[in-house]
Design a protein around this motif. Structure first.
Motif, PDB file in Angstrom:
ATOM      1  N   GLU A  37       0.939  -1.184  -0.033  1.00  0.00           N
ATOM      2  CA  GLU A  37       0.155   0.026  -0.217  1.00  0.00           C
ATOM      3  C   GLU A  37       0.757   1.355   0.007  1.00  0.00           C
ATOM      4  O   GLU A  37       0.572   2.269  -0.767  1.00  0.00           O
ATOM      5  N   ARG A  38       1.876   1.284   1.090  1.00  0.00           N
ATOM      6  CA  ARG A  38       2.753   2.382   1.190  1.00  0.00           C
ATOM      7  C   ARG A  38       3.591   2.742  -0.402  1.00  0.00           C
ATOM      8  O   ARG A  38       3.429   3.705  -0.737  1.00  0.00           O
ATOM      9  N   ARG A  39       3.984   1.559  -0.964  1.00  0.00           N
ATOM     10  CA  ARG A  39       4.503   1.748  -2.379  1.00  0.00           C
ATOM     11  C   ARG A  39       3.638   2.330  -3.298  1.00  0.00           C
ATOM     12  O   ARG A  39       4.018   3.092  -4.155  1.00  0.00           O
ATOM     13  N   ALA A  40       2.433   1.665  -3.220  1.00  0.00           N
ATOM     14  CA  ALA A  40       1.447   2.415  -4.323  1.00  0.00           C
ATOM     15  C   ALA A  40       1.211   3.682  -4.414  1.00  0.00           C
ATOM     16  O   ALA A  40       1.116   4.279  -5.190  1.00  0.00           O
ATOM     17  N   GLU A  41       1.289   4.374  -2.747  1.00  0.00           N
ATOM     18  CA  GLU A  41       0.971   5.829  -2.505  1.00  0.00           C
ATOM     19  C   GLU A  41       2.115   6.294  -3.199  1.00  0.00           C
ATOM     20  O   GLU A  41       1.873   7.423  -3.660  1.00  0.00           O
ATOM     21  N   ILE A  42       3.238   5.972  -2.884  1.00  0.00           N
ATOM     22  CA  ILE A  42       4.396   6.606  -3.580  1.00  0.00           C
ATOM     23  C   ILE A  42       4.643   6.467  -5.093  1.00  0.00           C
ATOM     24  O   ILE A  42       4.754   7.792  -5.650  1.00  0.00           O
ATOM     25  N   MET A  43       4.252   5.420  -5.598  1.00  0.00           N
ATOM     26  CA  MET A  43       4.217   5.459  -7.105  1.00  0.00           C
ATOM     27  C   MET A  43       3.061   6.204  -7.696  1.00  0.00           C
ATOM     28  O   MET A  43       3.218   7.145  -8.758  1.00  0.00           O
ATOM     29  N   ALA A  44       2.082   6.510  -6.994  1.00  0.00           N
ATOM     30  CA  ALA A  44       0.863   7.526  -7.347  1.00  0.00           C
ATOM     31  C   ALA A  44       1.327   8.624  -7.397  1.00  0.00           C
ATOM     32  O   ALA A  44       1.125   9.581  -8.211  1.00  0.00           O
ATOM     33  N   ASP A  45       2.362   9.292  -6.553  1.00  0.00           N
ATOM     34  CA  ASP A  45       2.659  10.628  -6.329  1.00  0.00           C
ATOM     35  C   ASP A  45       3.785  10.907  -7.272  1.00  0.00           C
ATOM     36  O   ASP A  45       4.213  11.977  -7.546  1.00  0.00           O
ATOM     37  N   LEU A  46       4.427   9.841  -7.843  1.00  0.00           N
ATOM     38  CA  LEU A  46       5.616  10.120  -8.730  1.00  0.00           C
ATOM     39  C   LEU A  46       5.333  11.084  -9.828  1.00  0.00           C
ATOM     40  O   LEU A  46       6.162  11.810 -10.099  1.00  0.00           O
ATOM     41  N   PRO A  47       4.273  10.901 -10.778  1.00  0.00           N
ATOM     42  CA  PRO A  47       4.099  11.677 -11.709  1.00  0.00           C
ATOM     43  C   PRO A  47       3.968  13.050 -11.412  1.00  0.00           C
ATOM     44  O   PRO A  47       4.264  13.801 -11.965  1.00  0.00           O
ATOM     45  N   GLY A  48       3.226  13.671 -10.358  1.00  0.00           N
ATOM     46  CA  GLY A  48       3.270  14.770  -9.768  1.00  0.00           C
ATOM     47  C   GLY A  48       4.831  15.592  -9.447  1.00  0.00           C
ATOM     48  O   GLY A  48       5.120  16.650  -9.716  1.00  0.00           O
ATOM     49  N   ARG A  49       5.382  14.828  -9.069  1.00  0.00           N
ATOM     50  CA  ARG A  49       6.934  15.108  -8.657  1.00  0.00           C
ATOM     51  C   ARG A  49       7.598  15.532  -9.766  1.00  0.00           C
ATOM     52  O   ARG A  49       8.342  16.469 -10.160  1.00  0.00           O
ATOM     53  N   ARG A  50       7.421  14.544 -10.805  1.00  0.00           N
ATOM     54  CA  ARG A  50       8.155  14.575 -12.162  1.00  0.00           C
ATOM     55  C   ARG A  50       7.533  16.064 -12.802  1.00  0.00           C
ATOM     56  O   ARG A  50       8.457  16.806 -13.345  1.00  0.00           O
ATOM     57  N   ALA A  51       6.167  16.354 -12.739  1.00  0.00           N
ATOM     58  CA  ALA A  51       5.962  17.470 -13.225  1.00  0.00           C
ATOM     59  C   ALA A  51       6.341  18.946 -12.578  1.00  0.00           C
ATOM     60  O   ALA A  51       6.773  19.696 -13.187  1.00  0.00           O
ATOM     61  N   ALA A  52       6.404  18.583 -11.159  1.00  0.00           N
ATOM     62  CA  ALA A  52       7.014  19.809 -10.492  1.00  0.00           C
ATOM     63  C   ALA A  52       8.473  19.908 -11.073  1.00  0.00           C
ATOM     64  O   ALA A  52       8.839  21.289 -10.980  1.00  0.00           O
ATOM     65  N   GLU A  53       9.142  18.980 -11.111  1.00  0.00           N
ATOM     66  CA  GLU A  53      10.476  19.098 -11.435  1.00  0.00           C
ATOM     67  C   GLU A  53      10.823  19.848 -12.627  1.00  0.00           C
ATOM     68  O   GLU A  53      11.669  20.585 -12.791  1.00  0.00           O
ATOM     69  N   GLY A  54       9.882  19.504 -13.648  1.00  0.00           N
ATOM     70  CA  GLY A  54       9.847  20.154 -15.028  1.00  0.00           C
ATOM     71  C   GLY A  54       9.561  21.588 -14.921  1.00  0.00           C
ATOM     72  O   GLY A  54      10.208  22.269 -15.640  1.00  0.00           O
ATOM     73  N   GLN A  55       8.633  21.963 -14.011  1.00  0.00           N
ATOM     74  CA  GLN A  55       8.324  23.309 -14.006  1.00  0.00           C
ATOM     75  C   GLN A  55       9.545  24.259 -13.196  1.00  0.00           C
ATOM     76  O   GLN A  55       9.601  25.441 -13.711  1.00  0.00           O
ATOM     77  N   GLU A  56      10.173  23.685 -12.220  1.00  0.00           N
ATOM     78  CA  GLU A  56      11.122  24.062 -11.695  1.00  0.00           C
ATOM     79  C   GLU A  56      12.286  24.459 -12.689  1.00  0.00           C
ATOM     80  O   GLU A  56      12.971  25.465 -12.506  1.00  0.00           O
ATOM     81  N   GLY A  57      12.629  23.706 -13.564  1.00  0.00           N
ATOM     82  CA  GLY A  57      13.699  23.765 -14.407  1.00  0.00           C
ATOM     83  C   GLY A  57      13.357  24.818 -15.643  1.00  0.00           C
ATOM     84  O   GLY A  57      14.327  25.538 -16.114  1.00  0.00           O
ATOM     85  N   GLY A  58      12.045  25.289 -15.716  1.00  0.00           N
ATOM     86  CA  GLY A  58      11.575  25.969 -16.857  1.00  0.00           C
ATOM     87  C   GLY A  58      11.468  27.481 -16.382  1.00  0.00           C
ATOM     88  O   GLY A  58      11.314  28.233 -17.085  1.00  0.00           O
ATOM     89  N   GLU A  59      11.709  27.646 -14.875  1.00  0.00           N
ATOM     90  CA  GLU A  59      11.352  29.027 -14.257  1.00  0.00           C
ATOM     91  C   GLU A  59      12.949  29.769 -14.430  1.00  0.00           C
ATOM     92  O   GLU A  59      13.757  29.310 -14.600  1.00  0.00           O
TER      93      GLU A  59
END
Length: 59
Positions: A37-59
């Motif tokens: 369950e914990r691994r699934a929670e983290i896996m579900a959160d990863l796409p949002g982290r990747r999107a946030a990383e992309g936004q940081e690099g573009g500022e």
């Protein structure tokens, strides 16, 4: 065991997340001991982290 690891292990000094899988060092170290369950929670959160990383690099 399901894992987001893609064998590109580099920790970003700014975010503290792996460039390959977007997990923190604590998450990587604890992965095998986490419940499914914990691994699934983290896996579900990863796409949002990747999107946030992309936004940081573009500022």
């Amino acid at each position: 065991m399901n894992s987001p690891c893609i064998q590109l292990c580099q920790i970003d000094r700014t975010t503290g997340l792996c460039a390959g899988c977007s997990r923190s060092l604590d998450e990587i170290a604890g992965w095998a001991g986490y419940s499914e369950e914990r691994r699934a929670e983290i896996m579900a959160d990863l796409p949002g982290r990747r999107a946030a990383e992309g936004q940081e690099g573009g500022e």
